[in-house]
Design an enzyme around this catalytic site. Structure first.
Site, PDB file in Angstrom:
ATOM      1  N   TYR A 187      21.149  45.847  64.756  1.00 39.72           N
ATOM      2  CA  TYR A 187      21.739  46.604  65.868  1.00 39.72           C
ATOM      3  C   TYR A 187      22.301  47.951  65.413  1.00 39.72           C
ATOM      4  O   TYR A 187      22.517  48.846  66.224  1.00 39.72           O
ATOM      5  CB  TYR A 187      22.856  45.798  66.544  1.00 39.72           C
ATOM      6  CG  TYR A 187      22.368  44.586  67.316  1.00 39.72           C
ATOM      7  CD1 TYR A 187      21.018  44.267  67.398  1.00 39.72           C
ATOM      8  CD2 TYR A 187      23.265  43.757  67.967  1.00 39.72           C
ATOM      9  CE1 TYR A 187      20.574  43.161  68.082  1.00 39.72           C
ATOM     10  CE2 TYR A 187      22.831  42.643  68.667  1.00 39.72           C
ATOM     11  CZ  TYR A 187      21.479  42.348  68.726  1.00 39.72           C
ATOM     12  OH  TYR A 187      21.048  41.249  69.410  1.00 39.72           O
ATOM     13  N   LYS A 235      16.611  33.503  58.577  1.00 37.87           N
ATOM     14  CA  LYS A 235      15.146  33.412  58.678  1.00 37.87           C
ATOM     15  C   LYS A 235      14.616  33.764  57.295  1.00 37.87           C
ATOM     16  O   LYS A 235      13.802  34.686  57.126  1.00 37.87           O
ATOM     17  CB  LYS A 235      14.666  34.385  59.783  1.00 37.87           C
ATOM     18  CG  LYS A 235      13.207  34.249  60.158  1.00 37.87           C
ATOM     19  CD  LYS A 235      12.898  33.040  61.016  1.00 37.87           C
ATOM     20  CE  LYS A 235      11.405  32.968  61.298  1.00 37.87           C
ATOM     21  NZ  LYS A 235      11.003  31.668  61.857  1.00 37.87           N
ATOM     22  N   ASP A 246      14.924  29.627  64.310  1.00 38.43           N
ATOM     23  CA  ASP A 246      14.095  28.985  65.347  1.00 38.43           C
ATOM     24  C   ASP A 246      14.455  27.513  65.469  1.00 38.43           C
ATOM     25  O   ASP A 246      14.585  26.966  66.570  1.00 38.43           O
ATOM     26  CB  ASP A 246      12.597  29.196  65.079  1.00 38.43           C
ATOM     27  CG  ASP A 246      12.206  29.036  63.616  1.00 38.43           C
ATOM     28  OD1 ASP A 246      13.103  28.985  62.754  1.00 38.43           O
ATOM     29  OD2 ASP A 246      11.000  28.951  63.340  1.00 38.43           O
ATOM     30  N   ASP A 292      23.961  36.759  68.562  1.00 37.25           N
ATOM     31  CA  ASP A 292      23.958  37.219  69.950  1.00 37.25           C
ATOM     32  C   ASP A 292      23.244  36.172  70.816  1.00 37.25           C
ATOM     33  O   ASP A 292      23.738  35.727  71.860  1.00 37.25           O
ATOM     34  CB  ASP A 292      23.210  38.560  69.995  1.00 37.25           C
ATOM     35  CG  ASP A 292      23.328  39.268  71.322  1.00 37.25           C
ATOM     36  OD1 ASP A 292      23.976  38.720  72.223  1.00 37.25           O
ATOM     37  OD2 ASP A 292      22.753  40.362  71.455  1.00 37.25           O
ATOM     38  N   ASP A 314      25.119  32.798  73.172  1.00 36.80           N
ATOM     39  CA  ASP A 314      24.904  32.666  74.621  1.00 36.80           C
ATOM     40  C   ASP A 314      24.268  31.325  74.952  1.00 36.80           C
ATOM     41  O   ASP A 314      24.627  30.672  75.938  1.00 36.80           O
ATOM     42  CB  ASP A 314      24.007  33.793  75.145  1.00 36.80           C
ATOM     43  CG  ASP A 314      24.828  34.961  75.666  1.00 36.80           C
ATOM     44  OD1 ASP A 314      25.967  35.127  75.177  1.00 36.80           O
ATOM     45  OD2 ASP A 314      24.346  35.695  76.547  1.00 36.80           O
TER      46      ASP A 314
END
Ligand code: NAD
Length: 354
Positions: free
Chosen positions: A138, A189, A221, A245, A249
């Protein structure tokens, strides 16, 4: 304990008022709070033409922690970006270097049926997602859209983490796990991304300082799948900005109710800002309909993570559990046909339970 209280806009003042009543009740049992109120968001713009007035920043700088309501509203939507309410929030995060975002996802047994998942999968769920908030893809440079050597346009971003950035969020993860079930799952990852293999190496190294905490690793994943399949296997999850992020959620929706979820954003010194995860809910503002429990639970997090008052935090959480057991429900967590209480009646009940 000096607390900066920034109620903000919309339902912010209504829900903060209930948290303040809980603090007053704790005050009668020996905890001493010194409160300073500051305008922020749209209220800051109205008062001083700035979503984070200098006076408010000064109050926060002199405090041990910040209790934040919510900001925003249709009245401010057409202002230039720099004057919009959410800039108040972003500037506070930046100013205090609040790099660690803690979001617990807790399902009180009485509210298990509010989730879209089967009640037996989520009943009693108590996990904490720790998301790095100030780095990763980001913020990494370079980024943009360019024409490549074949003459085709391409978009690109840079995933980047420095060692010190990983270490400090790792430490925050181990410290948080220490205060809970002593299990930390680092999500990455590492099978594909160099940055996250580096992340994993640093986590393993940092683990040497926290031998009492169990460290595991999971690919993002798989973590996304496991959160739905069997969320109760986790205690604390620590991850980077982008994965966090998405996963935070996903985890918040396991609980089914936005009005119940607190959060904390901390810096390296343990200074933090505590706020419900929901916004200013202009659709219900001023009607006494808002659920104050996310804010009251944010206060509990403040007691635990910035003020070192774990016992008081547990008392507040136990009081919230008790009112839910007693069947009190604001409209957002009520079953169809179930009787509801107002924002202040919910506050009354928590204070009585305390
Ligand atoms: P929102 O979270 O304010 O509301 C979404 C829905 O949830 C609404 O129907 C609302 O009534 C309901 N809701 C939210 N909190 C509730 C509570 N405590 N009790 C009962 N119901 C509740 O999100 P939105 O509608 O997308 O945004 C409204 C404003 O809030 C916007 O200006 C947005 O920018 C701002 N916002 C602020 C923050 C923050 O201050 N941290 C976060 C998100 C959105």
């Amino acid at each position: 304990m000096k607390i900066a209280v920034l109620a903000g806009d919309g339902i912010g003042p209504e829900i903060i008022a209930q948290a303040l009543r809980v603090m007053e009740a704790l005050g009668k049992h020996g905890l001493k709070f010194e409160l300073s109120h500051g305008a922020v968001g749209g209220a800051g713009f109205d008062a001083a033409g700035d979503p984070l007035p200098a006076e408010t920043l000064k109050i926060c700088e002199g405090a041990d922690a910040i209790l934040f309501g919510s900001v925003g509203g249709p009245k401010y939507d057409s202002l230039p970006r720099a004057q919009r309410p959410e800039q108040g929030l972003l500037r506070l995060r930046k100013h205090f270097d609040l790099f660690a975002n803690l979001r617990p996802a807790t399902v009180f047994p009485e509210l298990a049926s509010a989730s879209t998942l089967k009640p037996e999968v989520v009943a009693g769920l108590d996990i904490l997602i720790l998301r790095e908030l100030t780095s990763d893809i980001y913020f990494g440079q370079p980024r943009g859209v360019r024409t490549n050597e074949k003459g085709e346009r391409e978009g690109f971003d840079t995933m980047r983490y420095t060692e010190s950035e990983i270490r400090r969020i790792g430490k925050a993860g181990f410290e948080a796990a220490r205060k809970r079930g002593k299990k930390l799952c680092s999500v990455d990852k590492a099978n594909v991304l160099e940055t996250t293999q580096f992340w994993r190496d640093i986590m393993i190294d940092e683990h040497k300082n926290y031998p009492d905490v169990e460290l595991t690793h999971m690919y993002v994943d798989n973590a996304a799948m496991q959160l739905i399949r069997n969320p109760k296997q986790f205690d604390v999850i620590v991850t980077g900005n982008m994965f966090g992020d998405i996963l935070s959620d996903e985890a918040s929706m396991l609980t089914g109710s936005i009005g119940m979820l607190p959060s904390a954003s901390l810096n390296a010194k343990g200074f933090g800002m505590y706020e419900p995860i929901h916004g200013s809910a202009p659709d219900i503002a001023g009607k006494g309909l808002a659920n104050p429990l996310a804010t009251i639970l944010s206060l509990a997090m403040m007691l635990r993570y910035s003020l070192n008052q774990a016992k008081a935090a547990e008392r507040v959480e136990a009081a919230v559990r008790k009112v839910l057991q007693q069947g009190l429900r604001t409209a957002d967590i009520a079953q169809p046909g179930q009787a509801t209480v107002s924002t202040s009646q919910m506050g009354d009940a928590v204070v009585a339970a305390l």
